[in-house]
Design an enzyme around this catalytic site. Structure first.
Site, mmCIF file in Angstrom:
data_model
loop_
_atom_site.group_PDB
_atom_site.id
_atom_site.type_symbol
_atom_site.label_atom_id
_atom_site.label_comp_id
_atom_site.label_asym_id
_atom_site.label_seq_id
_atom_site.Cartn_x
_atom_site.Cartn_y
_atom_site.Cartn_z
ATOM 1 N N HIS A 98 4.092 -41.776 51.312
ATOM 2 C CA HIS A 98 2.663 -41.576 51.577
ATOM 3 C C HIS A 98 1.790 -41.758 50.333
ATOM 4 O O HIS A 98 0.562 -41.812 50.445
ATOM 5 C CB HIS A 98 2.406 -40.220 52.233
ATOM 6 C CG HIS A 98 1.330 -40.262 53.264
ATOM 7 N ND1 HIS A 98 1.204 -39.358 54.297
ATOM 8 C CD2 HIS A 98 0.290 -41.127 53.445
ATOM 9 C CE1 HIS A 98 0.156 -39.660 55.051
ATOM 10 N NE2 HIS A 98 -0.416 -40.731 54.540
ATOM 11 N N ASP A 121 -0.226 -35.920 60.153
ATOM 12 C CA ASP A 121 0.832 -35.587 59.208
ATOM 13 C C ASP A 121 1.238 -34.121 59.355
ATOM 14 O O ASP A 121 0.400 -33.273 59.659
ATOM 15 C CB ASP A 121 0.282 -35.830 57.784
ATOM 16 C CG ASP A 121 1.341 -35.987 56.706
ATOM 17 O OD1 ASP A 121 2.416 -35.395 56.849
ATOM 18 O OD2 ASP A 121 1.071 -36.684 55.725
ATOM 19 N N HIS A 123 2.086 -32.541 56.778
ATOM 20 C CA HIS A 123 1.688 -31.999 55.481
ATOM 21 C C HIS A 123 0.222 -32.313 55.187
ATOM 22 O O HIS A 123 -0.343 -33.247 55.753
ATOM 23 C CB HIS A 123 2.564 -32.600 54.370
ATOM 24 C CG HIS A 123 4.032 -32.481 54.643
ATOM 25 N ND1 HIS A 123 4.755 -33.453 55.309
ATOM 26 C CD2 HIS A 123 4.896 -31.487 54.361
ATOM 27 C CE1 HIS A 123 6.011 -33.058 55.426
ATOM 28 N NE2 HIS A 123 6.132 -31.876 54.857
ATOM 29 N N ASP A 125 -0.852 -33.065 52.031
ATOM 30 C CA ASP A 125 -0.893 -34.043 50.929
ATOM 31 C C ASP A 125 -2.107 -33.819 50.037
ATOM 32 O O ASP A 125 -2.741 -34.758 49.560
ATOM 33 C CB ASP A 125 -0.860 -35.484 51.460
ATOM 34 C CG ASP A 125 0.474 -35.802 52.131
ATOM 35 O OD1 ASP A 125 1.447 -35.054 51.901
ATOM 36 O OD2 ASP A 125 0.554 -36.787 52.880
ATOM 37 N N HIS A 138 3.779 -38.288 46.470
ATOM 38 C CA HIS A 138 3.526 -38.481 47.905
ATOM 39 C C HIS A 138 2.939 -37.222 48.549
ATOM 40 O O HIS A 138 2.473 -37.273 49.681
ATOM 41 C CB HIS A 138 4.782 -38.979 48.649
ATOM 42 C CG HIS A 138 5.805 -37.929 48.961
ATOM 43 N ND1 HIS A 138 6.696 -38.058 50.020
ATOM 44 C CD2 HIS A 138 6.103 -36.748 48.386
ATOM 45 C CE1 HIS A 138 7.489 -37.003 50.054
ATOM 46 N NE2 HIS A 138 7.152 -36.196 49.079
ATOM 47 N N ASP A 225 1.617 -40.509 59.123
ATOM 48 C CA ASP A 225 2.939 -40.230 58.566
ATOM 49 C C ASP A 225 3.853 -39.903 59.742
ATOM 50 O O ASP A 225 3.536 -39.021 60.544
ATOM 51 C CB ASP A 225 2.822 -39.028 57.619
ATOM 52 C CG ASP A 225 4.095 -38.744 56.845
ATOM 53 O OD1 ASP A 225 5.188 -38.933 57.425
ATOM 54 O OD2 ASP A 225 4.006 -38.309 55.686
ATOM 55 N N ASP A 227 6.360 -38.233 59.907
ATOM 56 C CA ASP A 227 6.826 -36.842 59.973
ATOM 57 C C ASP A 227 5.813 -35.932 60.663
ATOM 58 O O ASP A 227 6.086 -34.750 60.885
ATOM 59 C CB ASP A 227 7.255 -36.314 58.603
ATOM 60 C CG ASP A 227 6.111 -36.013 57.642
ATOM 61 O OD1 ASP A 227 4.986 -35.741 58.085
ATOM 62 O OD2 ASP A 227 6.353 -36.034 56.416
ATOM 63 N N GLU A 270 6.287 -43.493 55.638
ATOM 64 C CA GLU A 270 7.439 -42.584 55.554
ATOM 65 C C GLU A 270 8.560 -42.883 56.555
ATOM 66 O O GLU A 270 9.354 -42.000 56.880
ATOM 67 C CB GLU A 270 6.999 -41.108 55.658
ATOM 68 C CG GLU A 270 6.079 -40.642 54.530
ATOM 69 C CD GLU A 270 6.770 -40.312 53.202
ATOM 70 O OE1 GLU A 270 8.007 -40.416 53.127
ATOM 71 O OE2 GLU A 270 6.043 -39.973 52.245
#
Length: 298
Positions: A98, A121, A123, A125, A138, A225, A227, A270
């Site tokens: 990312h 995402d 996360h 980030d 990332h 992303d 994930d 990712e």
């Protein structure tokens, strides 16, 4: 005439698990070109940005992993994205980890006065060198893009910030560090965690996100992303987090974005085929791109 340009960014310098550099190849292998040629008048695959096989380096001052390399490579990506937009094409970037978003957003944001960002995402980030538990870049691209972080990163493409915090919507968050939580509150960044998605449903989350961005932005970048999805649906990612967005909810989200016609650039990141099951995650990414670009069942 609807034109799309694909840019591969096979960079794994933003984290420690190898394999995500093969993400663009896995996505191409899953049939992205064939799928999108049905949806655009012209699809041009510009190949991959050359990353090479650099040695891992940790910056002694900031403790950031591969700082100089990431700054250099994201600068190259920014130029490529800029050229694509100048030529009147929709830029679609394939990652890579990312951290590539630093370059994508640097190339995109100069074309808009008020760029919006949907960050799909698990996360946030939103770490900086001071708050990051790992020094992995990332986990920092969104912070970098609002102008927070090392100047080598925040000034990619020669200007900062790229995005205003109030023009960001994070969707699917379920793993946030303490520093990220504090920054979200301080900057007033809109976040829909899995709690909100469960409570009000993906339809309402997307309706609210679209109406929140539509009135005040002149373009919206989607940074997805894999994930963000549940690991059962997208196992081939470096930092999986249980309890994620489902495959069906993600298709609905992409379909609603297609209907809204607000998305002006996108990246899918990712995908790590080494951690995957029979290229399942890349196949999911391609299917979601189909929905984002207006694929219909009937």
């Amino acid at each position: 005439m609807k034109k799309l340009a694909i840019i591969g960014m096979p960079m794994d310098l933003g984290q420690m698990r190898r394999g995500v550099d093969m993400g663009p190849s896995a996505i191409r292998y899953a049939g992205i070109n064939e799928r999108l040629k049905k949806l655009f008048d012209e699809v041009h695959d510009r190949g991959d940005i050359a990353i090479g096989r650099p040695e891992v380096e940790v910056d002694p001052e900031s403790n950031l992993r591969n700082l100089h390399l990431i700054a250099e490579k994201t600068e190259m990506l920014a130029k490529e994205v800029d050229q694509v937009i100048e030529a009147g094409s929709f830029p679609l970037v394939l990652g890579g980890d990312h951290s590539i978003a630093i370059g994508t957003l640097a190339g995109v944001a100069k074309h808009y006065n008020n760029l919006g960002v949907i960050w799909y995402d698990a996360h946030g980030d939103l770490n900086t060198a001071e708050t990051s538990p790992t020094g992995n870049i990332h986990g920092m691209p969104l912070a970098v893009s609002i102008g927070m972080g090392h100047p080598l990163l925040t000034n990619v493409a020669g200007y900062a910030p790229k995005v205003k915090p109030e023009n960001i919507v994070i969707i699917g968050a379920r793993s946030l560090d303490d520093g990220e939580r504090a920054l979200i509150k301080e900057k007033g960044i809109k976040v829909y965690t899995m709690h909100e998605i469960d409570r009000i449903g993906m339809t309402k989350v997307m309706e609210d996100s679209i109406s929140y961005l539509k009135g005040k932005t002149d373009g919206v970048h989607l940074s997805l992303d894999l994930d963000g999805l549940d690991p059962n649906d997208a196992p081939g990612v470096g930092t999986p987090v249980l309890g994620g967005i489902s495959y069906r909810e993600s298709h609905l989200a992409m379909e609603m974005l297609a209907e809204s016609e607000i998305i002006t650039s996108a990246e899918f990141v990712e995908v790590n085929p080494i951690l995957d099951d029979k290229n399942k995650t890349a196949t999911v990414a391609v299917a979601l791109m189909g929905s984002l670009f207006g694929e219909k069942l009937l």
